[in-house]
Design a protein around this motif. Structure first.
Motif, PDB file in Angstrom:
ATOM      1  N   PRO A 208       0.839  -1.200   0.000  1.00  0.00           N
ATOM      2  CA  PRO A 208       0.000   0.000   0.000  1.00  0.00           C
ATOM      3  C   PRO A 208       0.875   1.251   0.000  1.00  0.00           C
ATOM      4  O   PRO A 208       1.835   1.351   0.764  1.00  0.00           O
ATOM      5  N   GLU A 209       0.562   2.181  -0.892  1.00  0.00           N
ATOM      6  CA  GLU A 209       1.307   3.449  -0.974  1.00  0.00           C
ATOM      7  C   GLU A 209       2.827   3.234  -1.023  1.00  0.00           C
ATOM      8  O   GLU A 209       3.563   3.711  -0.160  1.00  0.00           O
ATOM      9  N   PRO A 210       3.336   2.523  -2.020  1.00  0.00           N
ATOM     10  CA  PRO A 210       4.783   2.298  -2.071  1.00  0.00           C
ATOM     11  C   PRO A 210       5.573   3.592  -2.223  1.00  0.00           C
ATOM     12  O   PRO A 210       6.773   3.624  -1.933  1.00  0.00           O
ATOM     13  N   ASN A 211       4.917   4.661  -2.682  1.00  0.00           N
ATOM     14  CA  ASN A 211       5.604   5.944  -2.829  1.00  0.00           C
ATOM     15  C   ASN A 211       5.490   6.822  -1.587  1.00  0.00           C
ATOM     16  O   ASN A 211       5.924   7.972  -1.592  1.00  0.00           O
ATOM     17  N   ALA A 212       4.920   6.294  -0.497  1.00  0.00           N
ATOM     18  CA  ALA A 212       4.874   7.040   0.758  1.00  0.00           C
ATOM     19  C   ALA A 212       6.268   7.076   1.370  1.00  0.00           C
ATOM     20  O   ALA A 212       6.958   6.064   1.437  1.00  0.00           O
ATOM     21  N   MET A 213       6.673   8.258   1.812  1.00  0.00           N
ATOM     22  CA  MET A 213       8.006   8.410   2.401  1.00  0.00           C
ATOM     23  C   MET A 213       7.930   9.374   3.579  1.00  0.00           C
ATOM     24  O   MET A 213       7.122  10.302   3.594  1.00  0.00           O
ATOM     25  N   ILE A 214       8.765   9.120   4.561  1.00  0.00           N
ATOM     26  CA  ILE A 214       8.860  10.018   5.710  1.00  0.00           C
ATOM     27  C   ILE A 214       9.838  11.127   5.350  1.00  0.00           C
ATOM     28  O   ILE A 214      10.974  10.849   4.954  1.00  0.00           O
ATOM     29  N   LEU A 215       9.379  12.355   5.476  1.00  0.00           N
ATOM     30  CA  LEU A 215      10.206  13.525   5.198  1.00  0.00           C
ATOM     31  C   LEU A 215      10.576  14.180   6.528  1.00  0.00           C
ATOM     32  O   LEU A 215       9.694  14.599   7.278  1.00  0.00           O
ATOM     33  N   ALA A 216      11.860  14.272   6.817  1.00  0.00           N
ATOM     34  CA  ALA A 216      12.337  14.926   8.029  1.00  0.00           C
ATOM     35  C   ALA A 216      13.006  16.241   7.666  1.00  0.00           C
ATOM     36  O   ALA A 216      13.832  16.297   6.748  1.00  0.00           O
ATOM     37  N   THR A 217      12.610  17.287   8.380  1.00  0.00           N
ATOM     38  CA  THR A 217      13.180  18.617   8.172  1.00  0.00           C
ATOM     39  C   THR A 217      13.583  19.196   9.519  1.00  0.00           C
ATOM     40  O   THR A 217      13.280  18.631  10.572  1.00  0.00           O
ATOM     41  N   SER A 218      14.232  20.343   9.466  1.00  0.00           N
ATOM     42  CA  SER A 218      14.621  21.038  10.689  1.00  0.00           C
ATOM     43  C   SER A 218      14.556  22.532  10.442  1.00  0.00           C
ATOM     44  O   SER A 218      14.918  23.011   9.355  1.00  0.00           O
ATOM     45  N   SER A 219      14.092  23.259  11.430  1.00  0.00           N
ATOM     46  CA  SER A 219      14.031  24.712  11.310  1.00  0.00           C
ATOM     47  C   SER A 219      15.441  25.296  11.405  1.00  0.00           C
ATOM     48  O   SER A 219      16.408  24.600  11.717  1.00  0.00           O
ATOM     49  N   ALA A 220      15.542  26.598  11.167  1.00  0.00           N
ATOM     50  CA  ALA A 220      16.836  27.261  11.285  1.00  0.00           C
ATOM     51  C   ALA A 220      17.391  27.127  12.695  1.00  0.00           C
ATOM     52  O   ALA A 220      18.608  27.077  12.908  1.00  0.00           O
ATOM     53  N   GLY A 221      16.492  27.041  13.686  1.00  0.00           N
ATOM     54  CA  GLY A 221      16.925  26.899  15.070  1.00  0.00           C
ATOM     55  C   GLY A 221      17.196  25.474  15.495  1.00  0.00           C
ATOM     56  O   GLY A 221      17.518  25.216  16.661  1.00  0.00           O
ATOM     57  N   GLY A 222      17.039  24.514  14.571  1.00  0.00           N
ATOM     58  CA  GLY A 222      17.344  23.117  14.881  1.00  0.00           C
ATOM     59  C   GLY A 222      16.173  22.314  15.405  1.00  0.00           C
ATOM     60  O   GLY A 222      16.356  21.186  15.874  1.00  0.00           O
ATOM     61  N   ARG A 223      14.954  22.834  15.325  1.00  0.00           N
ATOM     62  CA  ARG A 223      13.793  22.077  15.784  1.00  0.00           C
ATOM     63  C   ARG A 223      13.380  21.076  14.718  1.00  0.00           C
ATOM     64  O   ARG A 223      12.982  21.460  13.626  1.00  0.00           O
ATOM     65  N   PRO A 224      13.448  19.766  15.016  1.00  0.00           N
ATOM     66  CA  PRO A 224      13.161  18.759  13.990  1.00  0.00           C
ATOM     67  C   PRO A 224      11.669  18.523  13.826  1.00  0.00           C
ATOM     68  O   PRO A 224      10.865  18.776  14.726  1.00  0.00           O
ATOM     69  N   SER A 225      11.302  18.012  12.660  1.00  0.00           N
ATOM     70  CA  SER A 225       9.923  17.663  12.376  1.00  0.00           C
ATOM     71  C   SER A 225       9.913  16.589  11.300  1.00  0.00           C
ATOM     72  O   SER A 225      10.738  16.602  10.395  1.00  0.00           O
ATOM     73  N   ALA A 226       8.965  15.652  11.408  1.00  0.00           N
ATOM     74  CA  ALA A 226       8.863  14.584  10.407  1.00  0.00           C
ATOM     75  C   ALA A 226       7.401  14.319  10.113  1.00  0.00           C
ATOM     76  O   ALA A 226       6.541  14.456  10.986  1.00  0.00           O
ATOM     77  N   ARG A 227       7.131  13.916   8.867  1.00  0.00           N
ATOM     78  CA  ARG A 227       5.787  13.597   8.456  1.00  0.00           C
ATOM     79  C   ARG A 227       5.855  12.719   7.202  1.00  0.00           C
ATOM     80  O   ARG A 227       6.898  12.601   6.569  1.00  0.00           O
TER      81      ARG A 227
END
Length: 212
Positions: free
Chosen positions: A43-62
């Motif tokens: 199911p959804e083979p093209n689904a991927m977790i994207l991790a980013t970080s703000s300029a201040g280093g606060r991480p986020s993933a979705r």
């Protein structure tokens, strides 16, 4: 039942095919594995977790959906004013993970991120279903809304405004992650997993095996 008992029930052994024969180029290798994931009916083979970080280093993933890949990189589309869009504007580095658990495989990508050409965004936007195009306008992604009714009302108003062909929002478009490193993980028994990493150096790819 305590948490340790619950976790014990999740322990498993991985028994995959040895990861020995791989392509010299990571995009070619990803093409093989992506085709395997599609053929396996994941199911959804093209689904991927994207991790980013703000300029201040606060991480986020979705989780987002991969919409294209080639030698240039891995492309997805989003509202540039969303949290991930703001993160990448401040700190244009990203990590992607393709979690193909059912196949005991994982692909991890690290690299720089940049917006795609406007022509590419426009071509993709016009290929989307009508409802998705209106939705891109209706949702001020990551902003606080008072209620579901507020979202639905905004959608209805925009659908009435553009009953056939909504224009491409200037705040929406593609982002391409240009890889500097791509790792392929294949689960094996006794936690002796295969990890093969392609690392870009001086304009070429270097292939290395990592300890699990």
């Amino acid at each position: 039942m305590d948490s340790e008992t619950h976790m014990a029930g999740l322990r498993r052994s991985y028994n995959g095919e040895p990861l020995l024969d791989v392509a010299d180029d990571p995009v070619a290798q990803f093409t093989r594995w992506f085709a395997d994931a599609v053929d396996a009916g994941l199911p959804e083979p093209n689904a991927m977790i994207l991790a980013t970080s703000s300029a201040g280093g606060r991480p986020s993933a979705r989780t987002v959906l991969l919409k294209g890949f080639d030698e240039q990189g891995f492309t997805f589309f989003t509202n540039y004013e969303s949290r991930k869009g703001r993160d990448l504007a401040e700190n244009p580095r990203a990590s992607l993970v393709f979690p193909w658990h059912a196949m005991r495989r994982q692909v991890r990508v690290e690299g720089s991120a940049a917006r795609v050409a406007r022509e590419e965004t426009e071509a993709y936007f016009r290929s989307r279903p009508y409802g998705s195009r209106i939705g891109a306008w209706a949702s001020r992604q990551s902003a606080v809304v008072r209620s579901r009714e507020e979202l639905d009302q905004r959608y209805a108003e925009l659908a009435e405004r553009w009953p056939e062909d909504p224009p491409v929002p200037d705040f929406w478009g593609g982002i391409r992650v240009v890889p500097s490193e791509i790792e392929f993980w294949q689960g094996q028994s006794d936690r002796m997993h295969d990890r093969l990493r392609y690392r870009r150096s001086a304009g070429r790819w270097i292939l290395e095996r990592l300890a699990p």
